[in-house]
Design an enzyme around this catalytic site. Sequence first.
Site, PDB file in Angstrom:
ATOM      1  N   GLU A  87       0.580  -1.134   0.284  1.00 29.93           N
ATOM      2  CA  GLU A  87      -0.162  -0.218   0.170  1.00 29.93           C
ATOM      3  C   GLU A  87       1.058   1.273  -0.413  1.00 29.93           C
ATOM      4  O   GLU A  87       1.671   1.274   0.915  1.00 29.93           O
ATOM      5  CB  GLU A  87      -0.860   0.003   1.361  1.00 29.93           C
ATOM      6  CG  GLU A  87      -1.907   1.155   1.128  1.00 29.93           C
ATOM      7  CD  GLU A  87      -2.820   1.489   2.744  1.00 29.93           C
ATOM      8  OE1 GLU A  87      -2.373   1.018   3.474  1.00 29.93           O
ATOM      9  OE2 GLU A  87      -3.849   1.923   2.558  1.00 29.93           O
ATOM     10  N   LYS A 145      -9.493   2.082  -2.346  1.00 24.43           N
ATOM     11  CA  LYS A 145     -10.056   0.967  -1.124  1.00 24.43           C
ATOM     12  C   LYS A 145     -10.851   1.815  -0.991  1.00 24.43           C
ATOM     13  O   LYS A 145     -11.464   3.125  -1.029  1.00 24.43           O
ATOM     14  CB  LYS A 145      -8.848   2.464  -0.589  1.00 24.43           C
ATOM     15  CG  LYS A 145      -8.907   1.751   1.174  1.00 24.43           C
ATOM     16  CD  LYS A 145      -7.906   2.524   1.640  1.00 24.43           C
ATOM     17  CE  LYS A 145      -7.659   1.869   3.146  1.00 24.43           C
ATOM     18  NZ  LYS A 145      -6.060   1.748   3.862  1.00 24.43           N
ATOM     19  N   CYS A 183      -5.772  -3.068   2.439  1.00 23.72           N
ATOM     20  CA  CYS A 183      -5.507  -2.881   3.894  1.00 23.72           C
ATOM     21  C   CYS A 183      -6.658  -2.755   4.627  1.00 23.72           C
ATOM     22  O   CYS A 183      -6.914  -3.733   5.206  1.00 23.72           O
ATOM     23  CB  CYS A 183      -4.410  -1.139   4.346  1.00 23.72           C
ATOM     24  SG  CYS A 183      -3.542  -1.487   5.839  1.00 23.72           S
TER      25      CYS A 183
HETATM   26  O1  LIG Z   1      -6.470  -2.259  10.402  1.00 21.99           O
HETATM   27  C1  LIG Z   1      -5.527  -2.082  10.388  1.00 21.99           C
HETATM   28  O2  LIG Z   1      -5.759  -1.774  11.197  1.00 21.99           O
HETATM   29  C2  LIG Z   1      -4.404  -0.428   9.880  1.00 21.99           C
HETATM   30  C3  LIG Z   1      -5.198  -0.380   8.452  1.00 21.99           C
HETATM   31  C4  LIG Z   1      -4.473   0.505   7.989  1.00 21.99           C
HETATM   32  O3  LIG Z   1      -3.397   1.234   8.001  1.00 21.99           O
HETATM   33  C5  LIG Z   1      -4.801   0.952   6.786  1.00 21.99           C
HETATM   34  O4  LIG Z   1      -6.192   0.717   6.454  1.00 21.99           O
HETATM   35  O5  LIG Z   1      -4.119   2.229   5.977  1.00 21.99           O
END
Ligand SMILES: O=C(O)CCC(=O)C(=O)O
Length: 284
Positions: A49, A121, A162
Amino acid sequence: MTPTPEPKKVKIALCQLATTANKDENIKTATSAIKEAAAAGASLVVLPEMWNCPYSNDSFPTYAEDIDGGASPSADALAAAAAANAVTLVGGSIPERSEDRLYNTCLVFSREGALLAKHRKVHLFDIDIPGGVTFKESDTLTAGEAITVVDTEAGRLGIAICYDIRFPELAQIYAQRGAQLIVYPGAFNTTTGPEHWELLQRARAVDNQLFVAACSPARNPKASYQAWGHSTVVSPWGKILGTTDETPSFVYAELDYAEIETRRRNMPITQQKRYDMYSLVDKT
Ligand SMILES: O=C(O)CCC(=O)C(=O)O
């Protein structure tokens, strides 16, 4: 969608890249990692990401690129690297500018360098854990409105980014659409990573009896956001097929898609769901 492609074996590489504040340098790092992964025999290569910029709301607007408008050096470099190395490429994510909005966007390229899919996303990372981590992607980013299942030479892939991994409904819809592997470019952190990163990957894999791969940036001790790293590949049985620590590294694994059918035949949980008692509605 057409029937799921024939089961086959695919060697996947997750490139856990060191990202810096220098976009050109990040593009060079990504390009050379794709080459190295291909030379090691991977036919499917995954990036993390936000690999072309620091993970911060200050950076997203300045590093964002207009992909649809053809002004995206990062997308151009990925297309060229996929073609030069003849790999299917899940290009992590970059900040995308589209008109007056910014998105956290993943591009998927064929072995010929053609753009196969663009995923924005869907669930923005807005959390506040006092003493742990606070982040509000919605300060700069807009959530995507589409979900992405894409047929590639490396199988049928579900793409999510993510925080999307925390939403089991999305993964279940991907499984219903025949995804063999869900790829999550991600950047968990040192608060949530140790507790949830591997747990969520194994849960999504076992819930849906498919492969899961999650690719993080390496940790940069100087960065404001401390990425957890630990890029990982999980089998439909919840087995860790490959993982790493927080340093710049590669994770390789062989995905034998025939295992999906075996696990589903041996334990037919999809047929055993009690849709007379509950339901999952795909509204997309
Ligand atoms: O869900 C998480 O703990 C981290 C998510 C995250 O860092 C993101 O979505 O960029």
